[in-house]
Write a protein that holds these residues in place. Structure first.
Motif, PDB file in Angstrom:
ATOM      1  N   GLY A   6       0.775  -1.419  -0.067  1.00  0.00           N
ATOM      2  CA  GLY A   6      -0.093   0.079  -0.099  1.00  0.00           C
ATOM      3  C   GLY A   6       1.015   1.260   0.095  1.00  0.00           C
ATOM      4  N   SER A   7       0.271   2.098   0.812  1.00  0.00           N
ATOM      5  CA  SER A   7       1.160   3.472   0.810  1.00  0.00           C
ATOM      6  C   SER A   7       2.431   3.397   1.307  1.00  0.00           C
ATOM      7  CB  SER A   7       0.175   4.551   1.457  1.00  0.00           C
ATOM      8  OG  SER A   7      -0.803   4.925   0.742  1.00  0.00           O
ATOM      9  N   ARG A  31      -0.705  -1.734  -4.671  1.00  0.00           N
ATOM     10  CA  ARG A  31      -1.991  -1.617  -5.058  1.00  0.00           C
ATOM     11  C   ARG A  31      -2.249  -0.106  -5.640  1.00  0.00           C
ATOM     12  NH1 ARG A  31      -2.683  -1.242   0.698  1.00  0.00           N
ATOM     13  NH2 ARG A  31      -3.385  -3.552   0.804  1.00  0.00           N
ATOM     14  N   HIS A  32      -1.363   0.981  -5.448  1.00  0.00           N
ATOM     15  CA  HIS A  32      -1.477   2.280  -5.941  1.00  0.00           C
ATOM     16  C   HIS A  32      -0.596   2.361  -7.217  1.00  0.00           C
ATOM     17  CE1 HIS A  32      -3.632   3.724  -2.391  1.00  0.00           C
ATOM     18  NE2 HIS A  32      -2.924   3.087  -1.500  1.00  0.00           N
ATOM     19  N   PRO A  82      -6.942   5.880  -3.852  1.00  0.00           N
ATOM     20  CA  PRO A  82      -7.603   4.538  -3.255  1.00  0.00           C
ATOM     21  C   PRO A  82      -8.833   4.353  -4.161  1.00  0.00           C
ATOM     22  CG  PRO A  82      -7.215   6.379  -1.774  1.00  0.00           C
ATOM     23  CD  PRO A  82      -6.599   6.822  -3.010  1.00  0.00           C
ATOM     24  N   CYS A 109      -1.559  -2.574   5.315  1.00  0.00           N
ATOM     25  CA  CYS A 109      -1.929  -1.013   4.948  1.00  0.00           C
ATOM     26  C   CYS A 109      -1.428  -0.105   5.916  1.00  0.00           C
ATOM     27  CB  CYS A 109      -3.498  -0.806   4.531  1.00  0.00           C
ATOM     28  SG  CYS A 109      -4.384  -1.074   6.094  1.00  0.00           S
ATOM     29  N   ALA A 110      -1.227   1.269   5.577  1.00  0.00           N
ATOM     30  CA  ALA A 110      -1.479   2.511   6.404  1.00  0.00           C
ATOM     31  C   ALA A 110      -2.764   2.743   6.732  1.00  0.00           C
ATOM     32  CB  ALA A 110      -0.829   3.325   5.659  1.00  0.00           C
ATOM     33  N   PHE A 119      -9.533  12.616   3.586  1.00  0.00           N
ATOM     34  CA  PHE A 119      -9.744  12.282   5.034  1.00  0.00           C
ATOM     35  C   PHE A 119     -11.141  12.517   5.477  1.00  0.00           C
ATOM     36  CE2 PHE A 119      -5.000  12.654   4.288  1.00  0.00           C
ATOM     37  CZ  PHE A 119      -4.570  11.275   4.561  1.00  0.00           C
ATOM     38  N   ASN A 148      -9.207   3.812   7.213  1.00  0.00           N
ATOM     39  CA  ASN A 148      -8.260   3.418   6.029  1.00  0.00           C
ATOM     40  C   ASN A 148      -9.212   3.631   4.704  1.00  0.00           C
ATOM     41  OD1 ASN A 148      -7.891   0.708   4.176  1.00  0.00           O
ATOM     42  ND2 ASN A 148      -5.948   1.613   4.785  1.00  0.00           N
ATOM     43  N   MET A 149      -8.604   3.524   3.612  1.00  0.00           N
ATOM     44  CA  MET A 149      -9.229   3.713   2.453  1.00  0.00           C
ATOM     45  C   MET A 149      -9.268   2.553   1.342  1.00  0.00           C
ATOM     46  SD  MET A 149      -7.908   7.767   1.487  1.00  0.00           S
ATOM     47  CE  MET A 149      -8.005   8.911   2.859  1.00  0.00           C
ATOM     48  N   THR A 150      -8.462   1.571   1.667  1.00  0.00           N
ATOM     49  CA  THR A 150      -8.372   0.503   0.812  1.00  0.00           C
ATOM     50  C   THR A 150      -8.796  -1.029   1.126  1.00  0.00           C
ATOM     51  OG1 THR A 150      -6.171   0.043   1.416  1.00  0.00           O
ATOM     52  CG2 THR A 150      -6.474   1.926  -0.265  1.00  0.00           C
ATOM     53  N   ALA A 154      -1.369  13.588   4.253  1.00  0.00           N
ATOM     54  CA  ALA A 154      -0.608  12.574   3.765  1.00  0.00           C
ATOM     55  C   ALA A 154       0.769  12.483   3.789  1.00  0.00           C
ATOM     56  CB  ALA A 154      -1.067  12.536   1.971  1.00  0.00           C
ATOM     57  N   VAL A 199       1.714  10.790   7.111  1.00  0.00           N
ATOM     58  CA  VAL A 199       1.293   9.381   7.199  1.00  0.00           C
ATOM     59  C   VAL A 199       2.400   8.486   6.284  1.00  0.00           C
ATOM     60  CG1 VAL A 199      -0.174   7.734   5.812  1.00  0.00           C
ATOM     61  CG2 VAL A 199      -1.241   9.602   6.909  1.00  0.00           C
ATOM     62  N   LEU A 200       2.840   9.056   5.223  1.00  0.00           N
ATOM     63  CA  LEU A 200       3.923   8.535   4.658  1.00  0.00           C
ATOM     64  C   LEU A 200       5.167   8.559   5.357  1.00  0.00           C
ATOM     65  CD1 LEU A 200       2.989   9.568   1.036  1.00  0.00           C
ATOM     66  CD2 LEU A 200       2.961   7.250   1.864  1.00  0.00           C
TER      67      LEU A 200
HETATM   68  C1  LIG Z   1      -1.002   8.439   2.154  1.00  0.00           C
HETATM   69  S1  LIG Z   1      -2.362   8.886   3.208  1.00  0.00           S
HETATM   70  C2  LIG Z   1      -3.929   7.933   2.763  1.00  0.00           C
HETATM   71  C3  LIG Z   1      -3.790   6.448   2.083  1.00  0.00           C
HETATM   72  O1  LIG Z   1      -3.027   5.697   2.981  1.00  0.00           O
HETATM   73  C4  LIG Z   1      -3.646   4.508   2.906  1.00  0.00           C
HETATM   74  O2  LIG Z   1      -3.207   3.515   1.860  1.00  0.00           O
HETATM   75  P1  LIG Z   1      -3.075   2.077   1.684  1.00  0.00           P
HETATM   76  O3  LIG Z   1      -4.235   1.668   2.258  1.00  0.00           O
HETATM   77  O4  LIG Z   1      -2.853   1.659   0.451  1.00  0.00           O
HETATM   78  O5  LIG Z   1      -1.994   1.638   2.447  1.00  0.00           O
HETATM   79  C5  LIG Z   1      -4.987   4.782   2.781  1.00  0.00           C
HETATM   80  O6  LIG Z   1      -5.825   3.823   2.570  1.00  0.00           O
HETATM   81  C6  LIG Z   1      -5.098   5.770   1.630  1.00  0.00           C
HETATM   82  O7  LIG Z   1      -5.048   5.215   0.405  1.00  0.00           O
END
Ligand SMILES: CSC[C@H]1O[C@H](OP(=O)(O)O)[C@H](O)[C@@H]1O
Ligand code: ADE
Length: 281
Positions: free
Chosen positions: A11-12, A52-53, A61, A85-86, A164, A182-184, A221, A224-225
């Protein structure tokens, strides 16, 4: 032969995992996955990794083709999926840097393509317990063995993104008692179940969602990263350790057997249904 037993979605902040990879383009009836799939052998296990991204994080997402990603893994032969995931925290006791092995999700997304069963097979797969109990137990072990604070259960609220949550939304989720945001995870985890793959989530907590912690006003973001990056070696090690723990008898950690009995009209699936359903075999 391009095949794998265990799939990992990055993921992110998580764009690569394996060494000595073979990069394979996989086509699916749903269009292309987010990127090539990276194949390698880890401790004798054949593993597929898919960011996934996309490897350059070009797909947000809400635009991910989840069906293509999940189909690609299954078509390579994967029987189980690790889906890290984050994620944000909705409760004070779940702190940035902690890992949560979620056992439930709440879907707050909209408009995503979230089923493989658009006909002619009509079936209703239960998401009551989407995450696989054996994979969850093994993930918890791997996290603890790496000395990381682990929450053994948790509900992840999956929002549509890319925005968010507002403070009011966040308070609503907090008051409901849910832990992670989360978003994914939806529909990714549920689609794995539809194709009979066992799935486990590992949420790496990167932030307190807006308003949850007095000191954190709004999530962004960049932060988060940054938190993800400072923990990325830990999550990679946990995923690799988990791969080493997954039993070679993959039937134990897949869910194919559950699915043969879930046709919507109450009848057992006919041999023809099963043939169509198992088109990937
Ligand atoms: C980069 S902030 C939001 C982003 O982080 C998470 O990503 P992932 O689930 O692919 O690790 C969240 O779901 C958002 O896509
Ligand atoms: N607070 C948050 N909300 C939604 N998705 C996230 N991913 C990481 N942190 C998040």
């Amino acid at each position: 032969m391009n095949s794998a037993e265990i799939g990992v979605f990055g993921g992110s902040g998580f764009y690569s995992l394996l060494q000595d990879v073979r990069e394979v383009k996989v086509d699916t009836p749903y269009g292309p996955p987010s990127d090539a799939v990276f194949l390698a052998t880890v401790n004798g296990r054949k593993v597929a990794f898919l960011p996934r991204h996309g490897r350059h994080h070009t797909i947000p997402p809400h635009m991910i083709n989840y069906r293509a990603n999940v189909w690609a893994m299954r078509s390579l032969g994967c029987r189980c999926i690790i889906s890290p995931c984050a994620a944000g925290s909705l409760q004070l006791e779940v702190a940035p840097g902690d890992f949560v092995v979620c056992d439930q999700f709440v879907d707050r997304t909209s408009g995503r393509k979230d089923t493989f069963f658009d006909g002619p097979i009509v079936t209703h797969v239960s998401p009551a317990d989407t995450y696989h109990p054996i994979l969850r137990k093994l993930a918890i072990e791997a996290i603890r063995e790496n000395g990381i604070t682990c929450h053994e259960t948790g509900t992840v609220v999956v929002i549509q993104g890319p925005r968010f949550s507002t403070k009011s939304e966040s308070k609503w989720f907090h008051d409901a008692g849910w832990e992670v945001i989360n978003m994914t995870q939806y529909p990714e985890a549920y689609l794995c179940r539809e194709l009979g793959m066992g799935v486990v989530n590992i949420s790496l907590i990167t932030d307190y969602d807006s308003g949850v912690h007095a000191g954190t006003e709004a999530v962004n973001a960049h932060n988060v990263l940054e938190v993800f990056r400072s923990n990325s070696e830990k999550i990679k090690q946990v995923v690799l350790d988990l791969i080493g723990k997954i039993p070679a008898d993959l039937e134990q950690v897949s869910t194919v057997a559950d699915l043969e009995y879930t046709r919507g009209d109450g009848h057992a699936m006919s041999p023809e249904d099963i043939r169509l359903f198992r088109v990937l075999d």
